[in-house]
Scaffold this motif. Structure first.
Motif, mmCIF file in Angstrom:
data_model
loop_
_atom_site.group_PDB
_atom_site.id
_atom_site.type_symbol
_atom_site.label_atom_id
_atom_site.label_comp_id
_atom_site.label_asym_id
_atom_site.label_seq_id
_atom_site.Cartn_x
_atom_site.Cartn_y
_atom_site.Cartn_z
ATOM 1 N N VAL A 240 0.819 -1.211 0.000
ATOM 2 C CA VAL A 240 0.000 0.000 0.000
ATOM 3 C C VAL A 240 0.854 1.262 0.000
ATOM 4 O O VAL A 240 0.501 2.279 -0.621
ATOM 5 N N ALA A 241 2.013 1.207 0.671
ATOM 6 C CA ALA A 241 2.881 2.379 0.773
ATOM 7 C C ALA A 241 3.387 2.845 -0.592
ATOM 8 O O ALA A 241 3.825 3.994 -0.730
ATOM 9 N N MET A 242 3.311 1.999 -1.615
ATOM 10 C CA MET A 242 3.820 2.337 -2.942
ATOM 11 C C MET A 242 2.794 3.074 -3.805
ATOM 12 O O MET A 242 3.133 3.604 -4.863
ATOM 13 N N ILE A 243 1.530 3.119 -3.362
ATOM 14 C CA ILE A 243 0.472 3.685 -4.209
ATOM 15 C C ILE A 243 0.663 5.181 -4.428
ATOM 16 O O ILE A 243 0.619 5.669 -5.567
ATOM 17 N N ASP A 244 0.879 5.938 -3.335
ATOM 18 C CA ASP A 244 1.036 7.391 -3.466
ATOM 19 C C ASP A 244 2.198 7.747 -4.380
ATOM 20 O O ASP A 244 2.115 8.705 -5.166
ATOM 21 N N GLU A 245 3.268 6.999 -4.275
ATOM 22 C CA GLU A 245 4.437 7.261 -5.124
ATOM 23 C C GLU A 245 4.099 7.031 -6.597
ATOM 24 O O GLU A 245 4.505 7.807 -7.466
ATOM 25 N N ALA A 246 3.328 5.967 -6.874
ATOM 26 C CA ALA A 246 2.929 5.677 -8.256
ATOM 27 C C ALA A 246 2.026 6.773 -8.804
ATOM 28 O O ALA A 246 2.178 7.216 -9.952
ATOM 29 N N VAL A 247 1.072 7.234 -7.981
ATOM 30 C CA VAL A 247 0.171 8.310 -8.407
ATOM 31 C C VAL A 247 0.963 9.589 -8.669
ATOM 32 O O VAL A 247 0.748 10.276 -9.683
ATOM 33 N N SER A 248 1.906 9.923 -7.778
ATOM 34 C CA SER A 248 2.729 11.127 -7.954
ATOM 35 C C SER A 248 3.551 11.045 -9.230
ATOM 36 O O SER A 248 3.703 12.037 -9.957
ATOM 37 N N THR A 249 4.067 9.865 -9.519
ATOM 38 C CA THR A 249 4.851 9.672 -10.743
ATOM 39 C C THR A 249 4.003 9.936 -11.971
ATOM 40 O O THR A 249 4.426 10.629 -12.908
ATOM 41 N N TYR A 250 2.775 9.412 -11.976
ATOM 42 C CA TYR A 250 1.908 9.614 -13.131
ATOM 43 C C TYR A 250 1.544 11.089 -13.292
ATOM 44 O O TYR A 250 1.529 11.619 -14.416
ATOM 45 N N LEU A 251 1.268 11.759 -12.181
ATOM 46 C CA LEU A 251 0.918 13.179 -12.259
ATOM 47 C C LEU A 251 2.091 14.016 -12.769
ATOM 48 O O LEU A 251 1.911 14.964 -13.528
ATOM 49 N N GLN A 252 3.296 13.652 -12.366
ATOM 50 C CA GLN A 252 4.491 14.355 -12.858
ATOM 51 C C GLN A 252 4.638 14.167 -14.357
ATOM 52 O O GLN A 252 4.960 15.107 -15.089
ATOM 53 N N MET A 253 4.400 12.941 -14.833
ATOM 54 C CA MET A 253 4.510 12.658 -16.263
ATOM 55 C C MET A 253 3.462 13.419 -17.071
ATOM 56 O O MET A 253 3.691 13.794 -18.221
ATOM 57 N N SER A 254 2.300 13.648 -16.457
ATOM 58 C CA SER A 254 1.183 14.293 -17.163
ATOM 59 C C SER A 254 1.113 15.791 -16.924
ATOM 60 O O SER A 254 0.285 16.472 -17.537
ATOM 61 N N PHE A 328 -7.261 11.724 -12.677
ATOM 62 C CA PHE A 328 -5.883 12.205 -12.548
ATOM 63 C C PHE A 328 -5.828 13.721 -12.735
ATOM 64 O O PHE A 328 -5.092 14.419 -12.035
ATOM 65 N N PHE A 329 -6.605 14.212 -13.685
ATOM 66 C CA PHE A 329 -6.679 15.652 -13.899
ATOM 67 C C PHE A 329 -7.233 16.330 -12.652
ATOM 68 O O PHE A 329 -6.777 17.407 -12.257
ATOM 69 N N GLN A 330 -8.209 15.693 -12.007
ATOM 70 C CA GLN A 330 -8.765 16.217 -10.757
ATOM 71 C C GLN A 330 -7.677 16.344 -9.697
ATOM 72 O O GLN A 330 -7.564 17.387 -9.028
ATOM 73 N N LEU A 331 -6.852 15.325 -9.533
ATOM 74 C CA LEU A 331 -5.786 15.369 -8.532
ATOM 75 C C LEU A 331 -4.795 16.493 -8.841
ATOM 76 O O LEU A 331 -4.330 17.197 -7.941
ATOM 77 N N TRP A 332 -4.477 16.654 -10.121
ATOM 78 C CA TRP A 332 -3.543 17.707 -10.519
ATOM 79 C C TRP A 332 -4.161 19.088 -10.276
ATOM 80 O O TRP A 332 -3.506 20.008 -9.795
ATOM 81 N N LEU A 333 -5.463 19.212 -10.612
ATOM 82 C CA LEU A 333 -6.158 20.490 -10.433
ATOM 83 C C LEU A 333 -6.295 20.853 -8.956
ATOM 84 O O LEU A 333 -6.280 22.035 -8.604
ATOM 85 N N GLU A 334 -6.422 19.860 -8.096
ATOM 86 C CA GLU A 334 -6.500 20.133 -6.658
ATOM 87 C C GLU A 334 -5.248 20.876 -6.197
ATOM 88 O O GLU A 334 -5.318 21.841 -5.432
ATOM 89 N N LYS A 335 -4.102 20.411 -6.662
ATOM 90 C CA LYS A 335 -2.840 21.072 -6.290
ATOM 91 C C LYS A 335 -2.767 22.470 -6.890
ATOM 92 O O LYS A 335 -2.338 23.421 -6.251
ATOM 93 N N GLU A 336 -3.236 22.599 -8.133
ATOM 94 C CA GLU A 336 -3.228 23.899 -8.803
ATOM 95 C C GLU A 336 -4.168 24.874 -8.085
ATOM 96 O O GLU A 336 -3.838 26.055 -7.911
#
Length: 342
Positions: A240-254, A328-336
């Motif tokens: 489970v600890a690897m999930i956030d890292e995977a999501v962050s990686t995808y958001l960085q790529m996008s 994924f766009f939602q997660l990115w927009l939350e930070k924005e």
């Protein structure tokens, strides 16, 4: 009907590839998502049929071309003698004539035809033919040698087209909603996939958390599971600890692509999108509370912006609530949104 990225197109293609279907019927998948006119529709319709018939041999595709008298001179041939749909969109004058010929072929084909028109709700946006629904309904009603599947992701438009008594397609179909694949099936699929190469392991908690985090949306789950697989070493265990890292990686790529999308939006649409993302889900989209909280100009400007965002598939509506289509766009927009103080 289903949200995008749930897998309806691949499900249709998978069904069409089954021997019981493939060996008995001619099958065509017509993706009209990128069309914005009736002329585009006819162009894609004809091209898709030709491409599907080409692998079946010269006799089969010649049967189609022989019916297309209006554009036959515009079909070219490659070095191997295979036809190439090389005509430009503007070559079809008028497109209605070419459409009549396409349906003449479907009606007379030597096998029963199965035609899936993907993102069918797109036809409501055609500027060059406001009667396209009625024209297609008439053609389809007369075409006894074919059955049709109408797939769409903008559920409010699909519902209006097929469930409203005032529309030509009313009561002409059996409506079917596609729901997310059940969690149990994901678990049964993921566990052996991790073990196939390198004896990797994955815990059930990981599959459950990814599934619920992305609401069972097939494409989004597979993106994260793919990253988790790549990050799990041979003979290792995905946790489970690897999930956030995977999501962050995808958001960085996008990130660059998402930033470009946001930059290219009209200002009013951009501000409303950021406000929706900050709120997660909005029920009373034009209410004073939402408008004032995010310092939007007026209720009417919000309504106008929402209409544009719905048409472009940036947001969707479900049970009276508006939210960003792409998780994924939602997660990115939350930070924005947070960076902008929303």
């Amino acid at each position: 009907m289903s949200p995008r990225r749930l897998g309806k197109t691949d499900l249709i293609k998978h069904c069409f590839e089954q021997a019981a279907i493939k060996d008995k019927y001619y099958t065509f998948v017509i993706d009209i998502y990128a069309t914005d006119s009736f002329r585009d529709f006819v162009y894609i319709f004809g091209k898709s049929i030709l491409e599907a018939l080409k692998p079946k041999g010269r006799k089969v595709w010649e049967g189609f071309l022989n019916v297309l008298s209006s554009i036959r001179s515009d079909i070219s041939f490659d070095i191997n003698g295979n036809p190439v749909w090389g005509l430009g969109v503007g070559a079809m004058v008028p497109p209605q004539t070419t459409l009549d010929e396409i349906f003449s072929y479907l009606s007379a084909a030597d096998r029963h035809c199965l035609v899936a028109i993907d993102e069918f709700q797109q036809i409501v946006y055609y500027h060059d033919n406001k009667n396209v629904e009625a024209a297609l309904r008439t053609q389809i009603q007369k075409c006894t040698n074919a059955n049709f599947i109408f797939a769409g992701s903008q559920r409010h438009l699909m519902s209006e087209m097929f469930l409203s008594p005032a529309r030509p397609f009313y009561q002409s179909v059996v409506p079917m909603s596609l729901h997310p694949i059940p969690l149990e099936h994901y678990w049964a699929f993921a566990e052996p996939q991790f073990a196939i190469s390198g004896n990797r392991r994955i815990t059930r908690d990981v599959v459950e958390q990814v599934y619920h985090r992305f609401y069972g949306v097939t494409a989004n789950i597979q993106r994260i599971m793919n990253l988790l697989y790549m990050r799990t070493p041979a003979n290792g265990t995905c946790t489970v600890a690897m999930i956030d890292e995977a999501v962050s990686t995808y958001l960085q790529m996008s990130s660059e692509a998402y930033a470009t999308l946001l930059r290219q939006m009209p200002e009013k649409q951009r501000n409303v999108l950021l406000a929706i993302a900050a709120e997660h889900r909005v029920k009373n989209i034009s209410g004073g509370k939402f408008v004032h909280k995010y310092r939007l100009p007026s209720a009417s400007s919000v309504v106008s912006a929402v209409k544009g965002l719905l048409e472009k598939d940036f947001i969707t509506q479900e049970d009276g609530e508006y939210f960003v289509y792409d998780h994924f766009f939602q997660l990115w927009l939350e930070k924005e949104s947070a960076l902008r103080g929303l």
